[in-house]
Enzyme design. Sequence first.
Site, PDB file in Angstrom:
ATOM      1  CE  LYS A  73      -2.238   0.743   3.824  1.00 31.99           C
ATOM      2  NZ  LYS A  73      -3.234   0.598   4.895  1.00 31.99           N
TER       3      LYS A  73
ATOM      4  CG  ASP B  38      16.054 -12.485 -27.520  1.00 32.67           C
ATOM      5  OD1 ASP B  38      15.278 -11.971 -26.697  1.00 32.67           O
ATOM      6  OD2 ASP B  38      16.674 -11.825 -28.366  1.00 32.67           O
ATOM      7  CD  GLU B  39      15.024 -10.397 -23.682  1.00 36.94           C
ATOM      8  OE1 GLU B  39      14.844  -9.223 -24.072  1.00 36.94           O
ATOM      9  OE2 GLU B  39      16.090 -11.017 -23.872  1.00 36.94           O
TER      10      GLU B  39
ATOM     11  CG  HIS C 132      16.270 -11.258 -19.294  1.00 39.29           C
ATOM     12  ND1 HIS C 132      15.572 -10.076 -19.460  1.00 39.29           N
ATOM     13  CD2 HIS C 132      17.163 -11.313 -20.313  1.00 39.29           C
ATOM     14  CE1 HIS C 132      16.024  -9.456 -20.533  1.00 39.29           C
ATOM     15  NE2 HIS C 132      16.987 -10.181 -21.073  1.00 39.29           N
TER      16      HIS C 132
END
Length: 414
Positions: free
Chosen positions: A100, A177-178, A266
């Site tokens: 919050k 590659d992500e 990553h």
Amino acid sequence: MTSYCTATYRAFDEKADFHKKAAGIAVGLTVGSWTELPEAKKKDMEKHLGKVVSVEVHEPEADAAPGSLAAQRYADIKIAYPDANFSRDIPALLVTAFGKLSMDGRIKLLDLDVSDDFRAACPGPKFGIAGVRERLGVYDRPLLMSIFKSVIGYDLPELKEQFYQQALGGVDLIKDDEILFENPLTPIEKRVEACIAAAREAEKHTGQKLLYATNITGRTSQLRAQAKKAIAAGANALLFNVLAYGFDALQELAEDPEIDVPIAAHPAFAGAIYPAQHYGVAPQLLLGKLMRLAGADLVLFPSPYGSVVMPKDETLAIADALKQPEGALKSSFPVPSAGIHPGLVPVLVKDFGRESVVNAGGGVHGHPMGAAAGGQAFRQAIDAALRGEALEEAANRPGNEQLKAAIELWGVKR
């Protein structure tokens, strides 16, 4: 005896009574109210009450540049939260300390110091720096990682050939590659089988071991099954987009005894969380301490010099958070990334040291002599940097034509 996890915040306000604000945070994020409670109830509730540890108020400096930190009024506030209030998991801690509160004006979470009890519930890296080095048999230099590029729409033979060319360059790790997700052209088991076969073939020429960090994706409930599927097919490392899934998902992977391979984290989506001066989570906490606590063996983050730049002091703080002594917690490899080419290797080694990973995509694939030569140029640059030799001198050594071509194309960073 009550144990606590302590949060450090930076709150900005031109007029606020920061001591009063700190007291409000300590009460509001724990027991909700205090002065209204009967004395008898206070005794029962005290073990749940947050405590103000310190409030350091910084007034604006008259001669500071407009917009700079020194020109603003802010306070660094430390609040201790009783462990009794939350379960021993990172999501519970984050919601307690900054759930919050993250929406309450200009305030940034700078740090979290967890208790010994909380740390004991987090595995940390299964391998860490020492374990990754042992898997590779490389102990005396920074590691070298390369990245698949242009993988969407490629079929298995094309992917295998790209992997093979990278492996021939003498890299230690190759990562997906992500944005390479499960797809019909390169399904995870077939992708792993093809790439590991290419790694074995390349090893006949290079004589070195190689880790392939396979991207683990899909529904959260299926991540561990996907990881085990990849490992069964021969995967010897994993890549994971931690912030899209959450730290708890990383911890689930790291804790599983059947997932016995290093995990590379990553930083995708981190830019939505850390860069703002007045909001979000500090990068050394987001990409450093929490990644390590949750179990990442290697952590990628933007370098100070490449195509996606992070301020140097922030990158060094991330690296420090990943490597500094922390009880029994193993250290994680820092992997400064994005826009890395061989001409940057001396400053990478100078700033991040031997216990780091040089990570390149375009710097390997964009080499004028091909990807294999790109990897070789990096290895030649690393060797030169460790000798303290200028890259221009090293490039003129016999057999270092790959490095020579690289610095002719990209130059050398001073």
